[in-house]
Motif scaffolding. Structure first.
Motif, PDB file in Angstrom:
ATOM      1  N   VAL A   1     -21.325 -13.236  -0.424  1.00 12.01           N
ATOM      2  CA  VAL A   1     -21.357 -13.281  -1.892  1.00 12.01           C
ATOM      3  C   VAL A   1     -20.937 -14.679  -2.335  1.00 12.01           C
ATOM      4  O   VAL A   1     -19.879 -15.168  -1.949  1.00 12.01           O
ATOM      5  CB  VAL A   1     -20.409 -12.231  -2.502  1.00 12.01           C
ATOM      6  CG1 VAL A   1     -20.459 -12.309  -4.023  1.00 12.01           C
ATOM      7  CG2 VAL A   1     -20.784 -10.848  -2.023  1.00 12.01           C
TER       8      VAL A   1
ATOM      9  N   GLU B   1     -16.354  -8.552  -1.980  1.00 10.12           N
ATOM     10  CA  GLU B   1     -17.107  -8.486  -0.726  1.00 10.12           C
ATOM     11  C   GLU B   1     -17.281  -7.042  -0.272  1.00 10.12           C
ATOM     12  O   GLU B   1     -18.329  -6.656   0.274  1.00 10.12           O
ATOM     13  CB  GLU B   1     -16.373  -9.309   0.339  1.00 10.12           C
ATOM     14  CG  GLU B   1     -17.051  -9.388   1.681  1.00 10.12           C
ATOM     15  CD  GLU B   1     -18.324 -10.224   1.623  1.00 10.12           C
ATOM     16  OE1 GLU B   1     -19.163 -10.047   2.533  1.00 10.12           O
ATOM     17  OE2 GLU B   1     -18.481 -11.035   0.719  1.00 10.12           O
TER      18      GLU B   1
ATOM     19  N   GLN C   1     -17.580  -4.453  -2.134  1.00 14.65           N
ATOM     20  CA  GLN C   1     -18.471  -3.693  -3.012  1.00 14.65           C
ATOM     21  C   GLN C   1     -19.940  -3.886  -2.676  1.00 14.65           C
ATOM     22  O   GLN C   1     -20.764  -3.038  -2.987  1.00 14.65           O
ATOM     23  CB  GLN C   1     -18.247  -4.102  -4.480  1.00 14.65           C
ATOM     24  CG  GLN C   1     -16.836  -3.912  -4.969  1.00 14.65           C
ATOM     25  CD  GLN C   1     -16.336  -2.508  -4.756  1.00 14.65           C
ATOM     26  OE1 GLN C   1     -16.932  -1.545  -5.250  1.00 14.65           O
ATOM     27  NE2 GLN C   1     -15.240  -2.370  -4.020  1.00 14.65           N
ATOM     28  N   GLY C   2     -20.282  -5.023  -2.097  1.00 18.10           N
ATOM     29  CA  GLY C   2     -21.685  -5.331  -1.829  1.00 18.10           C
ATOM     30  C   GLY C   2     -22.185  -4.731  -0.538  1.00 18.10           C
ATOM     31  O   GLY C   2     -21.432  -4.203   0.276  1.00 18.10           O
ATOM     32  N   GLU C   3     -23.488  -4.800  -0.367  1.00 16.16           N
ATOM     33  CA  GLU C   3     -24.090  -4.346   0.883  1.00 16.16           C
ATOM     34  C   GLU C   3     -23.807  -5.375   1.967  1.00 16.16           C
ATOM     35  O   GLU C   3     -23.980  -6.578   1.772  1.00 16.16           O
ATOM     36  CB  GLU C   3     -25.599  -4.167   0.696  1.00 16.16           C
ATOM     37  CG  GLU C   3     -25.970  -3.139  -0.359  1.00 16.16           C
ATOM     38  CD  GLU C   3     -27.478  -3.031  -0.521  1.00 16.16           C
ATOM     39  OE1 GLU C   3     -28.183  -3.457   0.401  1.00 16.16           O
ATOM     40  OE2 GLU C   3     -27.923  -2.531  -1.558  1.00 16.16           O
TER      41      GLU C   3
ATOM     42  N   ARG D   1     -25.990 -12.689  -2.115  1.00 19.44           N
ATOM     43  CA  ARG D   1     -26.230 -12.617  -3.549  1.00 19.44           C
ATOM     44  C   ARG D   1     -25.360 -13.652  -4.245  1.00 19.44           C
ATOM     45  O   ARG D   1     -24.345 -14.102  -3.717  1.00 19.44           O
ATOM     46  CB  ARG D   1     -25.910 -11.225  -4.089  1.00 19.44           C
ATOM     47  CG  ARG D   1     -24.506 -10.741  -3.787  1.00 19.44           C
ATOM     48  CD  ARG D   1     -24.285  -9.320  -4.231  1.00 19.44           C
ATOM     49  NE  ARG D   1     -22.977  -8.847  -3.838  1.00 19.44           N
ATOM     50  CZ  ARG D   1     -22.168  -8.154  -4.629  1.00 19.44           C
ATOM     51  NH1 ARG D   1     -22.556  -7.862  -5.851  1.00 19.44           N
ATOM     52  NH2 ARG D   1     -20.999  -7.737  -4.206  1.00 19.44           N
TER      53      ARG D   1
END
Length: 657
Positions: A278, A313, A315-317, A322
């Motif tokens: 991220v 970090e 929370q994201g896939e 991104r």
């Protein structure tokens, strides 16, 4: 000797004595030498004369020996150290430590203290989030890296523990003291560090009155062991007043937070160290720093920034790259804190009227109170609240059961997204002398005010029926309302600057309540009664005194609708697709029987549970196949009851007229 005994000679003093067992030689020598040294300089002890043939035999007092490469040999670690902590230096390399960002120049000055023989005891002083613990982890990594480059220089290991871990499992008298003595014995003259975490924790008295520091600090004073501890500036001042001797072995190192202008660079370095997928646009980084400065004043940089990046970090896939722009950062920060986007983002307006309408959704009949409370939120949105005090201090005054507690819950929902963020304290439990101390207690399993606010600084604190509290509680409130802080039982500061403090009171309400809906009494002067009951210094710290009026019949009918709507959304009804239909005359019956002048609308919930939900629960338990039906609620003898068909009559809940 041929007899099996041992003759021990000390040529310097001309001594010779015989002992049966060599294991007691140490004690005999200690006693004898102590006596001799009372009249002779200690350095004379080492001036031995040659007395005939000599030989050397191997004897290991428990120290660590070096191998031919200059490193340490693998030895069995003392069991007590394995029980109470972990060795950080051996974990520093190989990916077993979190990502760390440090200043190499600062670490070199730390390394000079570590190279000293014995290592200098260190006390790290700084606010929460400034990186005291991270600095110790960085030192462990720095030592591990230097060992790779320089195998001759002796550098210490760092054993990490805490007061809680030292006393864990020690249930009998003297057990934890014995463990402390074993720790000192295991580390004596080993030139390693014992990192004890918070200084105040080891100085806090245990149930028997003594403290861990009583056993560790003297050993550090004599340089038998080396300690690393940490504290805040306020805790250091308290220790200087109460425990000045405990600070003698330490070299104090103050750790300052980086300026806000440098935080984006620190965040980029941290993300690079973590190899984060991220990334945040430079404008987004500045936006994030602004949010952190404004809404998380209980913690300092860089810690609060790193914690947000860690959460982001997660929370994201995993592995999906991104980039976050300013609006994305604000939305992510709103999810992170629970604060509504309209309050933290300058791009979204939040007028006082809009906020008041949100409060009125859960509070019936108190429009004026909702408008005044919304003004506090609007001030918070504009950033005009005093940054050194709580976000708002509100005193709700009025009769029982008119919505004072419900407005507090609605404020918590509007400001923090969930009423679970409300900390409710019934002041009738704090009426006796000494009860104020319970608000400041800390420790495992304790749910005091200090502990709960430290765990969740963004909260609404409700002091219910504040007039019942003991005067000592009002002394604590002076610090909370005036300076936004509370000192817990260990002397640590608890930050209240991101809390909303609400208080409820029945002061000014006459004991003889008038009968009927919405009846008013001109003698109810809330402001005069509160001013007379509170000390001036406390009264002047309250932002708004918000009066609550009695409920009208229309207000109680609206409350009936709200409570029935909550009841109709319960899982048992939704799972079977059952619809609760309450006729108008049944609503009026509930409003009439659920309101009492002295208790307000509080009996209404109990009435709905007893007269509506309990009969339905009995019916559903008896008929497990009942699904997709309508469940009427009618008054006995009413037109609605007479119009029910046979299929609905069996499902109807009838309220007796």
């Amino acid at each position: 000797m041929e007899s099996g005994a041992w003759r021990v000679r000390v040529p310097r003093f001309g001594w010779s004595f015989v002992i049966e067992d060599l294991s007691i030689a140490r004690e005999v020598l200690q006693n004898a030498l102590t006596t001799a040294l009372l009249g002779e300089k200690p350095k004379g002890l080492y001036d031995f004369r040659h007395e005939g043939p000599e030989y050397v035999c191997s004897w290991d007092p428990g120290g660590l020996q070096r191998d031919s490469r200059g490193g340490k040999r693998e030895v069995q670690r003392p069991e007590v150290l394995e029980q109470i902590g972990e060795e950080l230096t051996s974990r520093a390399l190989g990916g077993r430590q979190p990502a760390l960002v440090y200043d190499a120049e600062a670490m070199r000055s730390w390394l000079a203290h570590a190279k000293r023989q014995p290592p200098q005891s260190l006390l790290l002083v700084g606010g929460p989030g400034v990186g005291k613990t991270s600095q110790v982890l960085m030192l462990a990594r720095f030592i591990a890296e230097r060992r790779r480059e320089d195998k001759e220089t002796r550098l210490p290991d760092i054993w990490r523990t805490s007061a809680e871990r030292i006393v864990a499992g020690m249930v009998y008298l003297g057990m934890w003291q014995e463990r402390c003595l074993k720790i000192v014995d295991a580390l004596s003259y080993e030139n390693d560090y014992l990192y004890v975490d918070r200084l105040t924790s080891i100085l806090a008295p245990q149930p028997d009155g003594s403290s861990i520091g009583d056993l560790l600090i003297p050993a550090a004073m004599s340089e038998e062991i080396s300690l690393i501890a940490e504290c805040t500036e306020a805790e250091l001042e308290r220790c200087q007043r109460r425990f000045p001797e405990a600070l003698r072995p330490f070299r104090i190192i103050r750790i300052e937070p980086p300026p806000a202008s440098q935080v984006p660079e620190w965040m980029l370095r941290y993300q690079s160290a973590k190899r984060s997928s991220v990334s945040i646009h430079p404008l987004g980084l500045r936006q994030l720093v602004g949010h952190l400065e404004t809404f998380q004043r209980d913690s300092l940089f860089p810690g609060k920034a790193f914690r947000f990046l860690d959460w982001l970090e997660q929370q994201g896939e995993r592995g999906k790259a991104r980039t976050l722009y300013p609006r994305d950062v604000s939305e992510a920060y709103a999810r992170y804190t629970g604060l509504p986007l309209q309050l933290i983002s300058d791009e979204i307006p939040a007028e006082q009227a809009t906020l008041a309408a949100q409060l009125r959704q859960g509070v019936v009949g108190q429009d004026r109170a909702c408008e005044l409370a919304a003004g506090v939120l609007a001030r918070f949105k504009a950033g005009l609240n005093d940054p050194e005090k709580p976000v708002g201090t509100l005193l709700f005054a009025g009769p029982t059961g008119v919505g004072k507690t419900e407005l507090s819950k609605q404020l918590a929902r509007t400001l923090f997204g969930n009423e679970d963020r409300m900390i409710r304290l019934d002041m009738s439990e704090y009426m006796l002398p000494g009860s104020a101390q319970r608000l400041m207690e800390v420790g495992p399993g304790i749910t005091s005010l200090a502990e709960r606010v430290r765990q969740q600084p963004m909260s609404l604190v409700l002091f219910d029926e504040i007039e019942k509290a003991h005067p000592d509680v009002f002394d604590l409130l002076l610090g909370i309302l005036g300076e936004g802080r509370l000192t817990d039982s260990l002397g640590r500061l608890v930050d209240f600057r991101m809390t909303v403090v609400c208080m409820t009171s029945n002061l000014g309400v006459e004991s003889s309540e008038p009968a009927g809906f919405g009846a008013e009494r001109g003698s109810e002067d809330f402001f005069r009664a509160i001013r007379q009951a509170f000390r001036p210094e406390l009264f002047n710290r309250i932002d708004h005194i918000i009066p609550f009026r009695r409920l009208s019949e229309a207000d109680v009918l609206r409350i009936v609708d709200l409570e029935l709507e909550k009841a109709a959304s319960r899982a048992g009804l939704l799972r079977r697709r059952l619809r609760l239909v309450v006729e108008p005359d049944a609503r009026a019956w509930l409003a009439r029987h659920g309101y009492e002048p002295k208790l307000g609308a509080r009996p209404l919930k109990r009435l709905i549970e007893a007269k509506v939900m309990a009969p339905i629960a009995v019916r559903l338990s008896a008929d497990a196949a009942l699904e997709g039906a309508m469940l009427p609620v009618v008054v006995a003898g009413s037109a609605a009851e007479r119009m029910l068909g046979p299929e609905y009559r069996a499902l109807a809940t009838v309220l007796e007229a």
